[in-house]
Scaffold this motif. Structure first.
Motif, PDB file in Angstrom:
ATOM      1  N   GLU A 273       3.610  39.933  18.657  1.00 44.52           N
ATOM      2  CA  GLU A 273       2.597  39.745  17.370  1.00 44.52           C
ATOM      3  C   GLU A 273       1.762  41.013  17.346  1.00 44.52           C
ATOM      4  OE1 GLU A 273      -0.746  36.705  15.585  1.00 44.52           O
ATOM      5  OE2 GLU A 273       0.669  36.088  17.097  1.00 44.52           O
ATOM      6  N   LEU A 274       1.256  41.500  18.518  1.00 47.48           N
ATOM      7  CA  LEU A 274       0.399  42.684  18.767  1.00 47.48           C
ATOM      8  C   LEU A 274       1.347  44.122  18.439  1.00 47.48           C
ATOM      9  CD1 LEU A 274      -2.163  41.585  21.477  1.00 47.48           C
ATOM     10  CD2 LEU A 274      -2.402  42.185  19.042  1.00 47.48           C
ATOM     11  N   HIS A 275       2.718  43.864  18.524  1.00 50.15           N
ATOM     12  CA  HIS A 275       3.515  45.055  18.412  1.00 50.15           C
ATOM     13  C   HIS A 275       3.292  45.994  19.724  1.00 50.15           C
ATOM     14  CE1 HIS A 275       4.739  43.850  14.553  1.00 50.15           C
ATOM     15  NE2 HIS A 275       3.306  43.880  14.143  1.00 50.15           N
ATOM     16  N   ILE A 276       3.164  45.247  21.026  1.00 53.19           N
ATOM     17  CA  ILE A 276       2.877  45.958  21.957  1.00 53.19           C
ATOM     18  C   ILE A 276       4.044  45.541  23.012  1.00 53.19           C
ATOM     19  CG2 ILE A 276       1.423  46.012  24.179  1.00 53.19           C
ATOM     20  CD1 ILE A 276      -1.026  45.419  22.459  1.00 53.19           C
ATOM     21  N   GLN A 277       4.597  46.663  23.981  1.00 51.75           N
ATOM     22  CA  GLN A 277       5.669  46.591  24.756  1.00 51.75           C
ATOM     23  C   GLN A 277       5.066  46.007  25.826  1.00 51.75           C
ATOM     24  OE1 GLN A 277       7.619  49.985  25.879  1.00 51.75           O
ATOM     25  NE2 GLN A 277       9.212  49.044  27.192  1.00 51.75           N
ATOM     26  N   GLY A 278       5.490  45.086  26.695  1.00 51.95           N
ATOM     27  CA  GLY A 278       4.516  44.624  27.862  1.00 51.95           C
ATOM     28  C   GLY A 278       5.437  44.091  28.535  1.00 51.95           C
ATOM     29  N   MET A 279       5.027  43.992  29.878  1.00 54.83           N
ATOM     30  CA  MET A 279       5.808  43.303  31.052  1.00 54.83           C
ATOM     31  C   MET A 279       4.909  42.195  31.530  1.00 54.83           C
ATOM     32  SD  MET A 279       7.346  44.479  34.786  1.00 54.83           S
ATOM     33  CE  MET A 279       5.648  44.947  35.521  1.00 54.83           C
ATOM     34  N   VAL A 280       5.437  40.929  31.821  1.00 50.84           N
ATOM     35  CA  VAL A 280       4.435  39.971  32.586  1.00 50.84           C
ATOM     36  C   VAL A 280       5.102  39.620  33.839  1.00 50.84           C
ATOM     37  CG1 VAL A 280       3.816  37.661  32.350  1.00 50.84           C
ATOM     38  CG2 VAL A 280       3.870  39.009  30.281  1.00 50.84           C
ATOM     39  N   SER A 281       4.367  39.797  34.640  1.00 50.24           N
ATOM     40  CA  SER A 281       4.695  39.286  36.149  1.00 50.24           C
ATOM     41  C   SER A 281       3.813  38.298  36.651  1.00 50.24           C
ATOM     42  CB  SER A 281       4.712  40.503  37.422  1.00 50.24           C
ATOM     43  OG  SER A 281       3.479  40.955  37.492  1.00 50.24           O
ATOM     44  N   SER A 282       4.198  37.532  37.699  1.00 51.26           N
ATOM     45  CA  SER A 282       3.206  36.485  38.109  1.00 51.26           C
ATOM     46  C   SER A 282       3.190  36.419  39.426  1.00 51.26           C
ATOM     47  CB  SER A 282       3.733  35.014  37.749  1.00 51.26           C
ATOM     48  OG  SER A 282       5.308  34.860  38.302  1.00 51.26           O
ATOM     49  N   TYR A 283       1.908  36.166  40.177  1.00 45.88           N
ATOM     50  CA  TYR A 283       1.544  36.047  41.430  1.00 45.88           C
ATOM     51  C   TYR A 283       0.950  34.812  41.982  1.00 45.88           C
ATOM     52  CZ  TYR A 283      -0.105  38.463  45.710  1.00 45.88           C
ATOM     53  OH  TYR A 283      -0.354  38.901  47.080  1.00 45.88           O
ATOM     54  N   THR A 284       1.429  34.132  42.814  1.00 47.27           N
ATOM     55  CA  THR A 284       0.804  32.820  43.411  1.00 47.27           C
ATOM     56  C   THR A 284       0.611  32.778  44.630  1.00 47.27           C
ATOM     57  OG1 THR A 284       2.951  31.628  43.597  1.00 47.27           O
ATOM     58  CG2 THR A 284       2.215  31.599  41.396  1.00 47.27           C
ATOM     59  N   TRP A 285      -0.284  32.218  45.007  1.00 48.34           N
ATOM     60  CA  TRP A 285      -0.794  31.937  46.462  1.00 48.34           C
ATOM     61  C   TRP A 285       0.253  31.479  47.399  1.00 48.34           C
ATOM     62  CZ3 TRP A 285      -2.118  27.325  49.253  1.00 48.34           C
ATOM     63  CH2 TRP A 285      -2.450  27.501  50.533  1.00 48.34           C
ATOM     64  N   ALA A 286       1.108  30.460  46.620  1.00 47.49           N
ATOM     65  CA  ALA A 286       2.082  29.592  47.638  1.00 47.49           C
ATOM     66  C   ALA A 286       3.297  29.609  46.603  1.00 47.49           C
ATOM     67  CB  ALA A 286       1.509  28.262  47.926  1.00 47.49           C
ATOM     68  N   ARG A 287       4.330  29.509  47.460  1.00 51.56           N
ATOM     69  CA  ARG A 287       5.749  28.937  46.702  1.00 51.56           C
ATOM     70  C   ARG A 287       6.428  28.007  47.520  1.00 51.56           C
ATOM     71  NH1 ARG A 287       9.783  27.567  44.607  1.00 51.56           N
ATOM     72  NH2 ARG A 287      11.393  28.907  43.592  1.00 51.56           N
ATOM     73  N   ALA A 288       6.845  27.090  46.838  1.00 46.33           N
ATOM     74  CA  ALA A 288       7.445  25.916  47.230  1.00 46.33           C
ATOM     75  C   ALA A 288       8.818  26.020  47.674  1.00 46.33           C
ATOM     76  CB  ALA A 288       7.181  24.510  46.462  1.00 46.33           C
TER      77      ALA A 288
END
Length: 288
Positions: A273-288
C-alpha cells in the motif's frame, strides 16, 4: 555470645543475588536494569546457563528449526511474505518454565535475559566470535540477509523492529506484552526504531490449545496495519533515501508459525500500500 558485625565488615562483605531462573545464590553484579543486555549470563547461575538448549545447528533454513521441518515443506514461509525465521533456543521444558515465569508470573526480568540471548545470537559472525563460539544459525542468517539485499552492504541490523501485538484482554491480564519487551530491548541495543506496525483486531484465545487448522482459521484477518505506522515508515524512508526496507518481526515462541505468517502477510500488505519494496524476517526467542 555472637558478636555483631562491624559497619566495615557489613560494607566490605561481598553482596549476593539470586538466579532469576532457579533462585540459587549468585554473585551480585549490580541491578539488572543497569547491566548491558550482553551481560545476561550474570543474572543466572552457571548451571542454568549450561542447560540452555541453544540452536547451534539449523535443520531448516526457512524457519530456523534445529531439525528438518515438514511444516515449511507444506507451507513455505515465502508465500506469506516472510523471508525466513530464526530462533535462539529449542523450546524444551525448562525453557517453557522460563517463559511461564515471564508471561504468567509477571517476571519481566526474565524477558531481559531472553532479549540478551537474542542480541548475542543475532550478532554478525565477526562480532559473535568475540562473545561466544559462532553458531551456524547466526552465520547462515547473515549470509542470506546480505545476499538477499546487497552482498556489499555494510548494514548489519534491520531497518525497523516490530513485534507481534497482544490482544487487549491479554494486556489487561498480564500488564505487558512480552514480545514488545523483547523487541524494545533489541531495538535499543541496535539503535534502530521500534515501531508498532500491527493491530490485533480480536482475541483468538490461547493458540497452544488449538489444532494446527484451528490456528490458521482463527488468525485469518486478525492482524491489520496500525495506521500511525504508515507515517512513521514514510518519515523513515524519506530520511534514509533507501528504495527498500527490512522489517524484523519479533515474538517469544515460534510453534507452528501460524501467528508469524499471519503477521508477515499483514506487514507485506501494508508495504504494498505504501509502494515500498520490503523484506520481512522474524526472530523469536524459542522454536518448538
Amino acid at each position: 555470645m555472637q558478636m555483631q558485625s562491624s559497619w566495615y565488615e557489613r560494607i566490605a562483605a561481598p553482596r549476593s543475588s539470586t538466579c532469576l531462573a532457579c533462585s540459587r545464590t549468585i554473585p551480585y553484579y549490580g541491578d539488572l536494569e543497569e547491566l548491558k543486555a550482553e551481560q545476561w549470563r550474570r543474572s543466572l547461575c552457571p548451571s542454568c546457563v549450561e542447560r540452555i538448549p541453544f540452536i547451534e545447528e539449523v535443520g531448516c533454513s526457512s524457519c530456523g528449526r534445529h531439525i528438518r521441518c515438514e511444516d515449511c515443506q507444506r507451507q513455505p514461509l515465502q508465500q506469506y511474505g516472510l523471508a525466513y525465521n530464526r530462533s535462539v533456543v529449542q523450546y524444551q521444558e525448562h525453557m517453557k518454565e522460563w517463559l511461564a515465569l515471564c508471561k504468567f508470573k509477571g517476571n519481566q526480568s526474565i524477558a531481559f535475559v531472553m532479549a540478551g540471548m537474542m542480541i548475542e545470537q543475532y550478532m554478525p559472525l565477526s562480532l559473535t566470535a568475540k562473545v561466544n563460539k559462532p553458531t551456524r544459525s547466526s552465520s547462515d542468517w547473515w549470509s542470506m540477509l546480505k545476499e538477499w539485499w546487497n552482498p556489499e552492504s555494510i548494514i548489519e541490523y534491520p531497518d525497523l523492529v516490530t513485534y507481534v501485538p497482544s490482544s487487549l484482554e491479554r494486556l489487561e491480564e498480564r500488564g505487558f506484552n512480552q514480545a514488545e519487551l523483547l523487541a524494545g530491548t533489541l531495538a535499543k541495543a541496535w539503535g534502530r526504531p521500534l515501531l508498532n506496525c500491527l493491530d490485533r483486531t480480536r482475541d483468538t484465545g490461547k493458540q497452544s490449545q488449538q489444532s494446527r487448522a484451528g490456528r490458521e482459521q482463527s488468525l485469518e484477518g486478525t492482524f491489520t496495519w496500525n495506521q500511525a505506522a504508515f507515517q512513521g515508515i514514510r518519515f523513515y524512508m524519506a530520511r534514509q533515501l533507501k528504495p527498500y526496507l527490512h522489517i524484523l518481526l519479533v515474538d517469544d515462541v515460534y510453534t507452528t508459525g501460524s501467528t508469524i505468517r499471519a503477521c508477515a502477510r499483514a506487514l507485506q500488505d501494508g508495504l504494498r500500500e505504501l509502494h515500498i519494496q520490503g523484506m520481512v524476517s522474524s526472530y523469536t526467542w524459542a522454536r518448538a
